[in-house]
Design a protein around this motif. Structure first.
Motif: not given
Length: 268
Positions: A185, A211-215, A260
């Motif tokens: 993250d 991570t590719t997640n927005e966080c 993101n």
């Protein structure tokens, strides 16, 4: 040696690697006649007392005591991660001011050196912290600092550990880290870019492990040595990152994957 869940001692498989050897090889690419023995001439044992202790207090109750080499010897060390550089405390100040963004997160520190930022993240409540460096001498000292600053062995083994990580694509260190931990993250890095040759491998590593997640976010703390920040940030953009500089901070930059960052901007 602190171990992570599911890892045996043999799984580390670290290779002896000293920063100066890589720096000398890079220098030889430009100057074939460079004398390696003159590239880093400092011998820590020439100083009868080369070691120092660095003490830090953050907020209420976070006290860290780190061992390393005296700061005045930093420029001539074979392993620059064996001392403290000025960008690390700057990043720590930002971390403390934004502790809520660290709590519960999966954190990676690149070029962790003495382990200051990673240890602080641990005490700020990060869910998991992985401290990394390529240099095996630095890793040995970092593990000593981790052991001396943490007491609950069971919690420590699950939440914080040190691992070898050399930068750049097609690197088995990155593959091993992803195998055991996945992506992260938050990625912290302070005072790690002081040679232009290291910039591209650094951001390649970031893009593989963020991570590719927005966080997902990279917190980079910079203090000028040999490379200008404009060169660093231009490379970040080429690798698909968008950056911002928080107000009221000096030398701290926040980077996110462009897709993101753009999504967050539209939502706000």
């Amino acid at each position: 040696m602190t171990s992570s869940p599911g890892r045996s001692k043999e799984d580390y498989n670290e290779e002896k690697w000293i920063e100066a050897n890589w720096l000398c090889s890079e220098e030889r690419n430009e100057k074939d006649n460079k004398d390696e023995e003159e590239f880093f001439a400092f011998d820590i044992f020439a100083d009868p007392d080369p070691y120092d202790t660095f003490l830090f207090t953050f907020g209420e109750g976070i006290n860290l005591k780190l061992k390393g080499i005296k700061q005045e010897n930093g420029q001539t060390l074979n392993s620059t991660g064996l001392t403290l550089w000025r960008a690390s405390p700057k990043l720590c100040e930002y971390m403390v001011s934004n502790a809520i963004l660290v709590k519960g997160k999966k954190v990676l520190e690149l070029g962790a050196g003495l382990g200051l930022c990673g240890l602080l993240a641990y005490f700020l409540g990060a869910g998991q912290v992985v401290l990394t460096d390529g240099d095996t001498d630095v890793l040995a000292n970092m593990r000593d600092n981790l052991t001396s600053n943490t007491t609950d062995e069971d919690v420590v083994e699950k939440r914080i550990s040190c691992h070898q990580l050399r930068w750049g694509r097609n690197n088995h260190d990155i593959e091993a880290l992803i195998k055991y931990f996945g992506t992260f993250d938050l990625i912290f890095a302070s005072d790690v870019i002081y040679m232009e040759e290291a910039i591209e491998p650094f951001f390649e590593t970031v893009m593989d492990l963020l991570t590719t997640n927005e966080c997902g976010s990279v917190w980079l703390s910079y203090a000028r040595r040999n490379v200008g920040i404009d060169v660093v940030l231009a490379c970040a953009e080429r690798n698909g990152l968008q950056w911002t500089a928080p107000e009221g901070t000096e030398g701290v930059f926040l980077l996110k994957r462009k897709e993101n960052a753009e999504k967050s901007s539209k939502e706000s």
